[in-house]
Design an enzyme around this catalytic site. Structure first.
Site, PDB file in Angstrom:
ATOM      1  N   ARG A 172       0.496  -1.349  -0.175  1.00  0.00           N
ATOM      2  CA  ARG A 172      -0.176  -0.149   0.068  1.00  0.00           C
ATOM      3  C   ARG A 172       0.517   1.360  -0.206  1.00  0.00           C
ATOM      4  O   ARG A 172       0.958   2.083   0.674  1.00  0.00           O
ATOM      5  CB  ARG A 172      -1.185   0.538   0.916  1.00  0.00           C
ATOM      6  CG  ARG A 172      -1.529  -1.061   0.969  1.00  0.00           C
ATOM      7  CD  ARG A 172      -2.761  -1.012  -0.036  1.00  0.00           C
ATOM      8  NE  ARG A 172      -3.680  -2.321  -0.252  1.00  0.00           N
ATOM      9  CZ  ARG A 172      -3.423  -3.694  -0.436  1.00  0.00           C
ATOM     10  NH1 ARG A 172      -2.310  -3.782  -2.016  1.00  0.00           N
ATOM     11  NH2 ARG A 172      -4.220  -4.414  -0.515  1.00  0.00           N
ATOM     12  N   SER A 222     -11.958  -0.698   1.749  1.00  0.00           N
ATOM     13  CA  SER A 222     -10.921  -1.500   3.118  1.00  0.00           C
ATOM     14  C   SER A 222     -10.420  -0.273   4.034  1.00  0.00           C
ATOM     15  O   SER A 222      -9.815   0.873   3.521  1.00  0.00           O
ATOM     16  CB  SER A 222     -10.035  -2.101   2.339  1.00  0.00           C
ATOM     17  OG  SER A 222      -9.216  -2.463   3.642  1.00  0.00           O
ATOM     18  N   GLU A 292      -5.962   2.369   5.791  1.00  0.00           N
ATOM     19  CA  GLU A 292      -5.510   2.099   4.207  1.00  0.00           C
ATOM     20  C   GLU A 292      -6.034   3.535   3.544  1.00  0.00           C
ATOM     21  O   GLU A 292      -5.943   4.249   2.885  1.00  0.00           O
ATOM     22  CB  GLU A 292      -5.823   0.781   4.318  1.00  0.00           C
ATOM     23  CG  GLU A 292      -5.598   1.580   2.732  1.00  0.00           C
ATOM     24  CD  GLU A 292      -5.557  -0.932   2.301  1.00  0.00           C
ATOM     25  OE1 GLU A 292      -6.929   0.118   1.034  1.00  0.00           O
ATOM     26  OE2 GLU A 292      -6.347  -1.456   2.627  1.00  0.00           O
TER      27      GLU A 292
END
Length: 300
Positions: A172, A222, A292
């Site tokens: 990420r 998410s 995230e």
């Protein structure tokens, strides 16, 4: 006024004043942009960035804001949304995609061309630029595995082409998060595959996504990165938080790793609920949940 000056310099560009960013975010929340622009060409982006720099005005660049929360006070300065730059071109094993195109659409272009390697992305709603920014991934795949080059615009207005290794991809993460360069175009290198096999895998992943994720509600995807050794949704379930409502936001009853907008939620509802989840999980388990989703903008 700045917007009037900008419209004179860029008479053919789409430029809006005091535009609600809730119209552009997947959560359907967020305050206004002082000025919002939607360029269609690389050269237009470069010219705008140079002009904005000369005016010494803050610039924020967004893709399709699928994994993003804009605060209720909105964003000062100029917000550049790149969703109008969405061309996808296939040439043999290579797919060249402008940064505003959706990753989902790119995966289907690969299917149509009989190219394998992007099946994992068939359910990721983010833009190509956003996918590079955060090294988007799902179902054991990440875009870093199939990116060959990325054409970027530096914040000084210079266009450069970077190779995969220059992006410093990790979970990420990409170097773009530090450099704040603007992704203009991405070149994917894929392999030839059997269309029937590619389609079957995409159908399997689409079924999994639709059966597990709360796609019927606005959400930011998410919310948290997966902590090493744990599953975020399971931690939230075990803490008894699944289904919790905070203002107009709710921890999804379908997937505890998602927060959905069920009743005209505000960005503040989202942000406060995220902080509450972090607090409870840390107290219960000692696990620190790291978002995230990106949170940007000004408080009211």
């Amino acid at each position: 006024m700045l917007i009037e000056q900008m419209k004179k310099v860029f008479p053919n560009s789409m430029i809006k004043a005091n535009e609600p960013l809730s119209l552009y975010t997947y959560t359907e929340t967020g305050g206004p942009a002082d000025i919002l622009v939607l360029p269609k060409e690389k050269e237009e982006v470069a010219a705008m960035v140079r002009w904005i720099n000369e005016q010494q005005v803050p610039l924020t660049v967004l893709g399709n804001a699928s994994n993003l929360i804009v605060k209720d006070g909105g964003i000062h300065g100029v917000v550049m949304v790149l969703t109008e730059m969405n061309d996808i071109t296939v040439n043999r094993h290579q797919i060249t995609v402008q940064s505003g195109a959706r990753l989902i659409d790119t995966s289907y272009a690969a299917l149509e061309a009989g190219l394998t390697g992007l099946e994992f992305a068939c359910g990721i709603p983010g833009s190509i630029g956003g996918a590079v920014f955060m090294n988007a991934g799902a179902y054991e795949g990440e875009v870093s595995e199939v990116i060959h080059t990325v054409t970027i615009l530096t914040r000084d207005g210079e266009i450069k082409t970077l190779k995969n290794k220059d992006l410093e991809f990790s979970y990420r993460h990409s170097a773009i998060q530090e450099t704040r360069d603007i992704v203009l175009e991405v070149e994917f290198h894929l392999e030839k595959g059997k269309p029937a096999d590619i389609k079957k895998r995409m159908e399997e992943l689409t079924f999994l996504r639709e059966s597990k994720q709360p796609l019927e509600y606005p959400s930011c995807g998410s919310v948290f990165k997966r902590p090493t050794g744990y599953f975020t949704g399971k931690l939230i379930q075990e803490a008894g938080l699944q289904g919790k409502i905070w203002g107009g936001a709710q921890i999804s009853e379908k997937h505890a790793g998602f927060i959905v907008n069920i009743a005209q939620a505000t960005a503040t509802d989202y942000i406060e609920l995220i902080a509450y989840i972090q607090k409870v999980i840390l107290e219960n388990t000692g696990v620190e949940l790291v978002p995230e989703v990106r949170i940007i903008g000004e408080d009211l």
